[in-house]
Design a protein around this motif. Structure first.
Motif, PDB file in Angstrom:
ATOM      1  N   VAL A   1      13.699   0.972 -10.086  1.00 14.38           N
ATOM      2  CA  VAL A   1      14.474   1.060 -10.647  1.00 14.38           C
ATOM      3  C   VAL A   1      14.080   1.754 -11.953  1.00 14.38           C
ATOM      4  O   VAL A   1      13.065   3.246 -11.680  1.00 14.38           O
ATOM      5  N   VAL A   2      14.631   1.862 -13.611  1.00 10.92           N
ATOM      6  CA  VAL A   2      13.639   2.435 -14.485  1.00 10.92           C
ATOM      7  C   VAL A   2      12.955   1.093 -15.006  1.00 10.92           C
ATOM      8  O   VAL A   2      12.516   1.405 -16.148  1.00 10.92           O
ATOM      9  N   GLY A   3      12.436   0.418 -14.588  1.00  8.09           N
ATOM     10  CA  GLY A   3      11.642  -0.480 -15.286  1.00  8.09           C
ATOM     11  C   GLY A   3      12.174  -1.568 -16.430  1.00  8.09           C
ATOM     12  O   GLY A   3      13.151  -1.802 -16.030  1.00  8.09           O
ATOM     13  N   TYR A   4      11.424  -1.327 -17.470  1.00  7.30           N
ATOM     14  CA  TYR A   4      12.550  -1.848 -18.629  1.00  7.30           C
ATOM     15  C   TYR A   4      13.894  -1.145 -19.305  1.00  7.30           C
ATOM     16  O   TYR A   4      13.733  -2.013 -19.730  1.00  7.30           O
ATOM     17  N   GLN A   5      13.848  -0.409 -18.765  1.00 10.19           N
ATOM     18  CA  GLN A   5      14.870   0.517 -18.734  1.00 10.19           C
ATOM     19  C   GLN A   5      16.539   0.347 -18.427  1.00 10.19           C
ATOM     20  O   GLN A   5      17.229   1.066 -18.761  1.00 10.19           O
ATOM     21  N   VAL A   6      16.280  -0.599 -17.560  1.00 13.38           N
ATOM     22  CA  VAL A   6      16.812  -0.519 -16.300  1.00 13.38           C
ATOM     23  C   VAL A   6      17.930  -1.283 -17.221  1.00 13.38           C
ATOM     24  O   VAL A   6      19.770  -0.718 -16.431  1.00 13.38           O
ATOM     25  N   GLU A   7      17.999  -1.962 -17.773  1.00 10.70           N
ATOM     26  CA  GLU A   7      19.261  -2.523 -18.836  1.00 10.70           C
ATOM     27  C   GLU A   7      20.288  -1.787 -19.416  1.00 10.70           C
ATOM     28  O   GLU A   7      21.205  -2.276 -20.757  1.00 10.70           O
ATOM     29  N   TYR A   8      19.627  -0.830 -19.910  1.00  9.60           N
ATOM     30  CA  TYR A   8      19.611  -0.032 -20.937  1.00  9.60           C
ATOM     31  C   TYR A   8      20.124   1.009 -21.447  1.00  9.60           C
ATOM     32  O   TYR A   8      19.981   2.035 -20.261  1.00  9.60           O
ATOM     33  N   GLY A   9      21.292   1.241 -21.816  1.00  8.98           N
ATOM     34  CA  GLY A   9      22.423   2.443 -21.787  1.00  8.98           C
ATOM     35  C   GLY A   9      22.694   2.761 -23.058  1.00  8.98           C
ATOM     36  O   GLY A   9      22.477   2.872 -24.490  1.00  8.98           O
ATOM     37  N   SER A  10      23.565   4.193 -23.454  1.00  9.14           N
ATOM     38  CA  SER A  10      24.160   4.927 -23.823  1.00  9.14           C
ATOM     39  C   SER A  10      22.535   5.104 -25.181  1.00  9.14           C
ATOM     40  O   SER A  10      22.134   5.259 -25.082  1.00  9.14           O
ATOM     41  N   MET A  11      22.986   5.072 -26.351  1.00 12.63           N
ATOM     42  CA  MET A  11      22.279   4.959 -27.382  1.00 12.63           C
ATOM     43  C   MET A  11      20.735   4.697 -27.390  1.00 12.63           C
ATOM     44  O   MET A  11      19.321   4.623 -27.762  1.00 12.63           O
ATOM     45  N   LYS A  12      20.823   3.132 -26.402  1.00 16.25           N
ATOM     46  CA  LYS A  12      19.096   2.430 -26.394  1.00 16.25           C
ATOM     47  C   LYS A  12      18.302   2.833 -26.001  1.00 16.25           C
ATOM     48  O   LYS A  12      17.268   2.708 -26.031  1.00 16.25           O
ATOM     49  N   PHE A  13      19.069   3.123 -24.710  1.00 15.56           N
ATOM     50  CA  PHE A  13      18.301   4.283 -23.308  1.00 15.56           C
ATOM     51  C   PHE A  13      18.067   5.412 -24.329  1.00 15.56           C
ATOM     52  O   PHE A  13      16.589   6.501 -24.287  1.00 15.56           O
TER      53      PHE A  13
END
Lengths: 157, 348
Positions: free
Chosen positions: B234-246
């Motif tokens: 999917v996008v690896g380590y960023q999978v669970e990150y959204g909004s400003m954290k992304f």
């Protein structure tokens, strides 16, 4: 089938000439023509024979050409045409459609109604912008389709 | 005011300007990347928001701000929240030692156009760049997601492998420059061989090539973006990150990219040096300004190169990546050091 892998020369195995070739290809594309059509401003031109929204043709006296023979409704594979016939008020035909509805949500735009029609009454136009907000609006009535008459092929995108 | 306060104010101004420039650079990069990708693929790219699509990153930013702040139930919250901040912090801090201009004489003061003139500048950059991997690994672990963890692990393995080649590839430059201070390395490159500027690219072409490849791997970009790998992870380590954290990861990634472009320019392309300008007798302040502009132009040339590479090459397979790092780049880097040493002994 036997797959024969080509023998790589040293220049192939260094790989850098191939990389440069790849980079050259992409930069060539960078300067090439763009294929994007900016849709709302720039309309797509349908090909001749494109099957879009239906229309009902009128004859030279401005009457609906349809004689309510039910050929189109019979052949329609998705059963989306609903016709109600009545005695024609004119001398030259027996019946005419009081109600002629096509449910464009059911319609698959196969064009078989057009082929079946003995009077060349129902035809498919090039109109492809059919979006609407209510389900009722997708049920095209007789008057709607007579109205699209003016668009016919003459509507150039 | 005492000299201490003046120094402090100058320092603060420099920090703010550099931070602003970095963020501005990221904004420009977002547009350049997306539109550049479009052009390369025969599309137009985002061109609706603002003239030529220049307001696209602002629209993206607003969108990310307004998104829901979501934390997965099974995540380890403290680390999950700290990871993006850490990643971005490291990315910004790394830039501190990059000199973006020569010394400037202003109101009787000598101002170094660099935030921190550390005498081991290169070591500082490598130390912090390798800390950046923690941001990724911690994110991968704390989000409690298989894809994240795989991305984090891959990223750790890749960073370690390519850091070796990255570090060894610049040994040649350091041997020629006899210093770890970035200003000294640039100073060395302001000299000439008759008409040709003595940029390190001409002395260390192999070192440059290895550094360039390892740098792309180090900032996790295609063709080395194994830790993101959309198709597999999917996008690896960023999978669970959204909004400003992304957005923080996004910012950090582009900041890393800018830092490494700047580092390439400093190490191999003479930093802020403009060739053949010494004879023109320009006002020193104007010259300093021109040099900063030259530095920015050079950095952007490399940023564009990264974009160009990204939309040209396909991703490596994992075993190919490892084999390439350890069996090709590392021996080449050592060979480069060896050749440099031999040449330095033969031609004093």
């Amino acid at each position: 089938m036997r797959v024969v892998t080509p023998k790589l020369r040293l220049i192939d195995r260094i790989y850098i000439p191939a990389l440069i070739k790849g980079l050259y290809t992409t930069i060539k594309h960078f300067f090439m023509r763009r294929f994007t059509q900016e849709y709302p401003e720039e309309k797509r031109k349908p090909f001749p024979g494109y099957r879009g929204l239906h229309r009902l043709n009128k004859d030279h006296l401005g009457r609906v050409k349809c004689v309510a023979c039910f050929m189109c409704a019979t052949i329609c594979p998705s059963k989306c045409i609903e016709i109600e016939a009545d005695e024609a008020p004119w001398e030259d035909r027996e019946k005419y459609p009081v109600k002629f509805e096509i449910n464009t949500l059911r319609c698959i735009f196969c064009g078989m109604c057009e082929e079946a029609c003995p009077e060349l009454s129902i035809q498919l136009t090039h109109i492809y912008e059919m979006a609407d907000v209510t389900r009722e609006a997708f049920v095209r009535r007789k008057d709607d389709m007579l109205g699209t008459n003016e668009f016919w092929v003459l509507k150039e995108y | 005011m005492s000299p201490f306060w003046i120094d402090l104010i100058i320092m603060l101004i420099k920090v703010i300007v550099v931070m602003g420039a970095l963020l501005g650079g990221v904004v420009v990069m977002v547009v350049v990347e997306r539109r550049g990708a479009g052009f390369i693929q025969g599309r137009l790219g985002p061109n609706r928001v603002g003239p030529w699509g220049w307001l696209q990153p602002i629209a993206d930013g607003i969108k990310l701000f307004l998104k829901e702040e979501f934390i997965p139930a099974q995540a380890y919250k403290p680390l999950y929240l700290a990871a993006p901040a850490f990643f971005m912090f490291i990315a910004f801090v790394t830039f501190a030692v990059i000199p973006f201009g020569d010394k400037v004489e202003l109101f009787g003061r000598t101002i170094q156009l660099q935030i921190a003139d550390v005498n081991i500048g290169i070591l500082y950059i490598f130390a912090f760049a390798s800390l950046g991997v923690y941001g990724i690994v911690i994110a991968g672990w704390s989000s409690n997601n298989k894809f994240s963890l795989m991305g984090g692990l891959r990223s750790a393995a890749q960073m370690i492998s390519y850091e070796v080649a990255l570090g060894l590839s610049i040994i040649g430059v350091l041997m020629v420059g006899q210093s770890l201070r970035l200003n000294d390395i640039i100073g060395m490159q302001t000299q000439y061989w008759s008409y040709l500027p003595r940029w390190n690219i001409f002395i260390q072409p192999l070192g440059f090539l290895i550094f360039l490849i390892a740098a792309i791997a180090e900032v996790n970009r295609i063709p080395f973006d194994l830790c993101e790998a959309e198709q597999e992870l999917v996008v690896g380590y960023q999978v669970e990150y959204g909004s400003m954290k992304f957005a923080m990861y996004y910012l950090g990634e582009y900041t890393n990219l800018i830092t490494f472009s700047a580092l390439i320019v400093v190490l191999f392309f003479g930093g802020w040096h403009i060739p053949w300008i010494e004879g023109l007798n320009i006002h020193p302040l104007l010259l300093a300004l021109l040099q900063v502009v030259a530095f920015v132009v050079k950095v952007f040339a490399f940023l564009w190169f990264f974009v160009w590479v990204r939309w040209t090459f396909p991703r490596f397979r994992y075993d190919q990546l490892m084999r390439f790092g350890w069996l090709v780049l590392l021996p080449l880097a050592i060979f480069n050091i060896f050749v440099t040493g031999v040449v330095m002994v033969l031609i004093p």
